[in-house]
Design a protein around this motif. Structure first.
Motif, PDB file in Angstrom:
ATOM      1  N   THR A 160     -28.955   4.832 -17.349  1.00 35.03           N
ATOM      2  CA  THR A 160     -28.958   3.510 -16.715  1.00 35.03           C
ATOM      3  C   THR A 160     -30.053   2.591 -17.250  1.00 35.03           C
ATOM      4  O   THR A 160     -31.200   3.034 -17.469  1.00 35.03           O
ATOM      5  CB  THR A 160     -29.106   3.626 -15.188  1.00 35.03           C
ATOM      6  OG1 THR A 160     -29.259   2.306 -14.648  1.00 35.03           O
ATOM      7  CG2 THR A 160     -30.326   4.447 -14.803  1.00 35.03           C
ATOM      8  N   GLN A 161     -29.706   1.359 -17.421  1.00 34.00           N
ATOM      9  CA  GLN A 161     -30.667   0.341 -17.846  1.00 34.00           C
ATOM     10  C   GLN A 161     -31.739   0.135 -16.782  1.00 34.00           C
ATOM     11  O   GLN A 161     -32.856  -0.307 -17.093  1.00 34.00           O
ATOM     12  CB  GLN A 161     -29.915  -0.979 -18.111  1.00 34.00           C
ATOM     13  CG  GLN A 161     -30.778  -2.151 -18.535  1.00 34.00           C
ATOM     14  CD  GLN A 161     -31.427  -1.967 -19.897  1.00 34.00           C
ATOM     15  OE1 GLN A 161     -31.008  -1.127 -20.690  1.00 34.00           O
ATOM     16  NE2 GLN A 161     -32.468  -2.736 -20.159  1.00 34.00           N
ATOM     17  N   SER A 198     -33.881   1.830 -15.221  1.00 34.07           N
ATOM     18  CA  SER A 198     -35.236   2.379 -15.334  1.00 34.07           C
ATOM     19  C   SER A 198     -35.870   2.125 -16.696  1.00 34.07           C
ATOM     20  O   SER A 198     -37.013   2.530 -16.934  1.00 34.07           O
ATOM     21  CB  SER A 198     -35.195   3.888 -15.066  1.00 34.07           C
ATOM     22  OG  SER A 198     -34.160   4.501 -15.817  1.00 34.07           O
ATOM     23  N   VAL A 199     -35.129   1.450 -17.578  1.00 31.56           N
ATOM     24  CA  VAL A 199     -35.642   1.204 -18.933  1.00 31.56           C
ATOM     25  C   VAL A 199     -36.905   0.339 -18.945  1.00 31.56           C
ATOM     26  O   VAL A 199     -37.896   0.683 -19.612  1.00 31.56           O
ATOM     27  CB  VAL A 199     -34.533   0.612 -19.829  1.00 31.56           C
ATOM     28  CG1 VAL A 199     -35.096   0.027 -21.116  1.00 31.56           C
ATOM     29  CG2 VAL A 199     -33.478   1.682 -20.144  1.00 31.56           C
ATOM     30  N   ALA A 244     -32.379   4.248 -25.541  1.00 34.06           N
ATOM     31  CA  ALA A 244     -32.218   3.984 -24.110  1.00 34.06           C
ATOM     32  C   ALA A 244     -32.194   5.266 -23.289  1.00 34.06           C
ATOM     33  O   ALA A 244     -32.684   5.291 -22.154  1.00 34.06           O
ATOM     34  CB  ALA A 244     -30.934   3.185 -23.881  1.00 34.06           C
ATOM     35  N   SER A 269     -34.650   5.524 -20.320  1.00 32.64           N
ATOM     36  CA  SER A 269     -34.074   5.596 -18.981  1.00 32.64           C
ATOM     37  C   SER A 269     -34.582   6.831 -18.243  1.00 32.64           C
ATOM     38  O   SER A 269     -34.968   6.773 -17.074  1.00 32.64           O
ATOM     39  CB  SER A 269     -32.548   5.625 -19.094  1.00 32.64           C
ATOM     40  OG  SER A 269     -31.957   5.693 -17.831  1.00 32.64           O
ATOM     41  N   ASN A 326     -23.769   6.097 -17.912  1.00 35.29           N
ATOM     42  CA  ASN A 326     -23.464   5.381 -19.153  1.00 35.29           C
ATOM     43  C   ASN A 326     -21.976   5.544 -19.492  1.00 35.29           C
ATOM     44  O   ASN A 326     -21.602   6.407 -20.280  1.00 35.29           O
ATOM     45  CB  ASN A 326     -24.345   5.909 -20.281  1.00 35.29           C
ATOM     46  CG  ASN A 326     -24.011   5.248 -21.611  1.00 35.29           C
ATOM     47  OD1 ASN A 326     -23.334   4.224 -21.660  1.00 35.29           O
ATOM     48  ND2 ASN A 326     -24.470   5.855 -22.697  1.00 35.29           N
ATOM     49  N   TYR A 379     -28.193   0.503 -23.218  1.00 34.01           N
ATOM     50  CA  TYR A 379     -27.627   0.561 -21.870  1.00 34.01           C
ATOM     51  C   TYR A 379     -27.465  -0.819 -21.245  1.00 34.01           C
ATOM     52  O   TYR A 379     -26.965  -0.936 -20.131  1.00 34.01           O
ATOM     53  CB  TYR A 379     -28.522   1.400 -20.954  1.00 34.01           C
ATOM     54  CG  TYR A 379     -28.542   2.880 -21.265  1.00 34.01           C
ATOM     55  CD1 TYR A 379     -27.646   3.461 -22.176  1.00 34.01           C
ATOM     56  CD2 TYR A 379     -29.455   3.727 -20.623  1.00 34.01           C
ATOM     57  CE1 TYR A 379     -27.668   4.821 -22.438  1.00 34.01           C
ATOM     58  CE2 TYR A 379     -29.479   5.087 -20.883  1.00 34.01           C
ATOM     59  CZ  TYR A 379     -28.592   5.629 -21.781  1.00 34.01           C
ATOM     60  OH  TYR A 379     -28.628   6.978 -22.027  1.00 34.01           O
TER      61      TYR A 379
END
Lengths: 425, 425
Positions: free
Chosen positions: A99-100, A102-103, A116, A120, A290, A404
Motif C-alpha cells: 500500500t502507498q 505507509s510509503v 514501494a 510500504s 497491490n 503503489y
C-alpha cells in the motif's frame, strides 16, 4: 468484536488513528476492485472474509499462539524456508506490504528511490500500523536485493531481525553457503522457540507446506482453461492470503475453491468470455493490497491467467521431496528446493526466461506484461533479456514499471489499452 | 602521434566521432578543474600527462602487450584481486567511468534508475567510446550490487564477462565461498593467459601491488598535515590513475610526489590556508572524470583531505601478507585481505562506521560529506547509519546524493556553502 480488536491492536502498540485511516481506505477499494466483479466463484467467500477482517481474526490467532508460548516469525521473501518454522511450532507470516499508505512514512528514513514494497513494509513498522509486524517475535530477512538487505539493518533498530544469505551464483560453493544458511536458520528457530526441529516434525511440516503448494498448483492449472474460471485478481488474492494464513486451513480453502472451479471448467463456465486476451504477468511480487496492475488489465477487458512471480509460480512450483530421512537430509532437500526458485537475485538467471516462455505457452497467453517495481534493479535489468527472449519466441510483451501510487494509472490504462488492442485476436 | 592514436582507436573499433567529442570536452574541463589550481605539486605533472593523453600511451602499452601475446583484464571493483592478474602476466585495468557523456547511450538499454557509474561505463561499451574496454580480453565483474550484477549479464552480450561472487555476510561459509571464488578466478586467469600462477609469480605480484598500496597510504598520511600539502582533487586523481596505470610506474610516481610533499609538510607549505575547513568524503566511488564533488567543495573554500571510498582508503588500506608460502596459502591470504574491505555490499557493515569516525579524527576533519550516487541502494541506506553514528560522535555531516550531470550543481553549491559556513572554525 470490533472493540476486542481495538484492545488487541492497542496491546500490540498499534497507532490506532493511522490504522483506522488505513482500514477505512481499504474497504471501499476492496469493494471497487473485488466485490464488484461479476460471477465470482463462491469459494472466494473465505478470502473476502479474510480481507474483510484482515487485521482481526488471524492476528488474534497469532496472539493466542504467543500467549501459549508459541512464536511468530515474519518474513519478506519466498526464500525463507517456512517448513522449518512450522516444524518448530512457530507461525510464519509474510510481511510484504502493498500500500502507498505507509510509503511517505518510510521515506522519512529510507532513500526515496527504494522500491514501494520495501518502503510500504518499512513504513508499517515505523508507523506502527501493521499488527502482523507488531505480533512477530523475529523478522527473518534475506539478501535477495540491495534494498532489502540494507533496509533490514535499519529495521533491526526497531525489532529483532535475522538475515539469511541467499547467494548470487549457483556454483557448488554458493549452494554450500545456502545449505549452511538453511541449517543456521533451523538453529535460530530452535533457539527462538525452544523447540527442537526433529525429523518427524520437519517431515510433517514439509508435507503440510507441500499440500498448500499442490493446492495452488491445482488452482493455477485450472486457470489454463478457456474461458478462464476465475479472475486474475481473485487468483492473486488467494496466493497473497497464502502468505499469512494458517497453512492447513488455506490448503483446504484453496482446494474447496478448486472443486468449484473444476465444475466450471467441466461446464465451460468462465468469468470472462473465451475470446478475451489472456495475459501472463511476470516480474516483481505484489503484496496485499497491490492489485493495481491486475485491476487495470481486467478492467480493460483482459484476463490475467498466470503470474510468474514470487506471489505466483515461484512460490509453489517446486515441492520439497517427502522422502523423510534425517533432519540433515531433509534440510538438504529443503535447501535444494529453494535454490530452484528462479529469482532475479541470481546471476545469470536464464532459467526464468525459459519459465516465462513455457508458462506463456502452457497458459496459452496472448501477451506477457513484464512488471517491475520502480527502483527494483534486478527485475528491471532482467526485463531487457525478457524482451529479447519473447521477441525471439514471437510472444508480445508490454514492459511496465510502476509503484503503489495512483499517479500513473491513467498512463498505464492508455498503454495497456493499446497493448490489448494490438494482441486481441 | 595523434595520427597513430587515431589508427589505433580505429583498430580497436572505436567510434571516432563520439570519441573526439568526448576528448574535446575533457580538455577544457581538466583545464578548469585541475590546471587552474594554484601551487600544485610538481609531481602532479605525471598525472596531468596521463590525463592529457588519457586514451593514448597507456592504451598503446596494452595493445603492445596484447601483440606480444599478453592479456588485458578489465575490472569494475576493488574486490577483483589484481595480484592474480599481474601474476599471470595479464594487465588489469579499471573500467569504471565517471562521465555523463555516455549515460544517455546506456539509458537506451539499461533501466534509467541505475547509478551513473554503471550507466557511464556501460554506455562506453555500447557507444564504442572507451579504448580500455575495447582493448580488454575479459571483463571481470562481481556481485557487490544489484545494478552491476545484472548489468554484467547484459554486457556479456557484447564482450566476454566473468563474474565473481562477493558474499553479503561474513560468516565462515561466506568466507569459504569467497576463498573459492578467488581460487576459481586464478583458474580463469590461467586459462585466459595460458600462464600458470606460480607461488613465486604470485608473491612477486603481491609485493608490487602492496608497494603501490604503501605509496598511496603514504600520500594519504601526508594529507593529515595542516596546511594540507596537496588538494583533494589532485589526490583523487592520483588514486583514479592507479586503477589503470602500470603498477610499478604508478608506485614510483606516487612516491616521487610524496617526496615533494614531505618537503612541503616539513616547511609548513600547503595548497590552502591552514584554517580552511577540512573535509572527509565517504561513500560511493568516483571514477575519472568524476571530480564534481571535490571541485565544488574546494572551490567553496574547503580542503578535501581524505576519501573513505573504493577510490580512496578501501582501495589501499589493507595489505596482503607477504609471507610467501604455497599458491594456495597465498590465495587464502589474498581472499582474507579482500574480505577486510568494508563495502556497503556487506550486511551488516558496521566496521565502515568505525572507519569513518576513525578517519575523521586521524585527518582532523571539520566535517564529513557522505556521497552516494543516486540509485546506489547500498550506500544510500548506509547513510542512515552514518548519520546516526556521526551525530553521536559529534562530527558534522552533509549527505549528498547526486549523479554525473551538471543539473544539480547550483543546488549542491548552495548546500555545501551552508555546510561550510556551519563548520568553519
Amino acid at each position: 468484536m470490533t472493540d476486542d480488536n481495538r484492545q488487541m491492536w492497542t496491546d500490540l502498540g498499534i497507532d490506532l488513528e493511522r490504522h483506522d485511516a488505513l482500514l477505512n481506505a481499504l474497504g471501499p477499494i476492496y469493494q471497487e476492485i473485488y466485490l464488484s466483479q461479476k460471477n465470482r466463484p463462491e469459494g472466494m467467500g473465505f478470502f473476502d472474509f479474510v480481507v474483510g477482517d484482515i487485521h482481526g481474526i488471524r492476528v488474534r490467532e497469532l496472539r493466542q499462539h504467543a500467549m501459549n508460548g508459541g512464536k511468530v516469525v515474519a518474513t519478506y521473501c519466498v526464500f525463507v524456508p517456512e517448513e522449518i518454522a512450522w516444524a518448530a511450532d512457530a507461525i510464519p507470516v509474510g510481511l510484504c506490504a502493498g500500500t502507498q499508505f505507509s510509503v511517505p512514512l518510510a521515506e522519512e528514513i529510507l532513500p526515496r528511490n527504494t522500491c514501494a514494497l520495501i518502503k510500504s513494509s518499512f513504513g508499517f513498522k515505523l508507523g506502527r500500523i501493521c499488527p502482523y509486524v507488531q505480533a512477530s517475535h523475529l523478522i527473518v530477512g534475506e539478501t535477495t536485493c540491495d534494498g532489502k538487505k540494507k533496509m533490514f539493518e535499519i529495521l533491526a533498530q526497531y525489532q529483532p531481525v535475522y538475515v539469511m544469505e541467499v547467494p548470487s551464483k549457483k556454483t557448488r560453493l554458493s549452494r554450500e553457503l545456502w545449505a549452511g544458511e538453511v541449517l543456521a536458520f533451523k538453529e535460530v528457530i530452535e533457539k527462538l522457540t525452544g523447540n527442537e526441529v526433529t525429523a518427524d516434525k520437519l517431515s510433517q511440516a514439509t508435507g503440510l507446506v507441500n499440500e498448500r503448494r499442490r493446492a495452488l498448483q491445482r488452482l493455477y492449472n485450472l486457470r489454463k482453461a478457456s474461458p478462464v474460471p476465475i479472475s486474475g485478481k481473485d487468483a492473486l488474492l488467494v496466493t497473497q492470503v497464502a502468505f499469512y494464513d494458517d497453512v492447513t486451513r488455506c490448503t483446504q480453502q484453496v482446494n474447496t475453491l478448486c472443486d468449484e472451479l473444476d465444475g466450471r471448467v467441466a461446464s465451460g463456465e468462465g468469468v470472462f468470455p473465451a475470446d478475451v486476451p489472456r495475459i501472463l504477468i511476470s516480474g516483481s511480487p505484489m503484496a496485499i493490497p497491490n492489485w493495481k496492475l491486475h485491476h487495470i488489465l481486467e478492467s480493460a477487458g483482459a484476463a490475467v491467467v498466470c503470474e510468474e512471480s514470487c506471489i505466483g509460480t515461484r512460490f509453489f512450483s517446486d515441492l520439497v521431496p517427502e522422502n523423510g530421512g534425517t533432519v540433515e537430509e531433509q534440510l538438504r532437500n529443503i535447501a535444494d528446493r529453494y535454490m530452484q526458485i528462479h529469482c532475479a537475485c541470481f546471476t545469470p538467471n536464464d532459467e526464468r526466461l525459459d519459465d516465462i516462455v513455457r508458462l506463456a505457452r502452457e497458459y496459452q497467453v496472448d501477451g506477457v506484461v513484464h512488471y517491475n517495481l520502480q527502483f527494483c534493479h534486478t527485475y528491471a535489468n532482467e526485463a531487457v533479456k525478457v524482451e529479447k527472449t519473447l521477441a525471439e519466441a514471437g510472444i508480445p510483451l508490454l514492459r511496465i514499471e510502476t509503484d503503489y501510487s495512483d499517479e500513473d494509472v491513467g498512463q498505464l490504462r492508455t498503454r495497456i489499452d493499446a497493448f490489448l488492442e494490438m494482441i486481441r485476436r
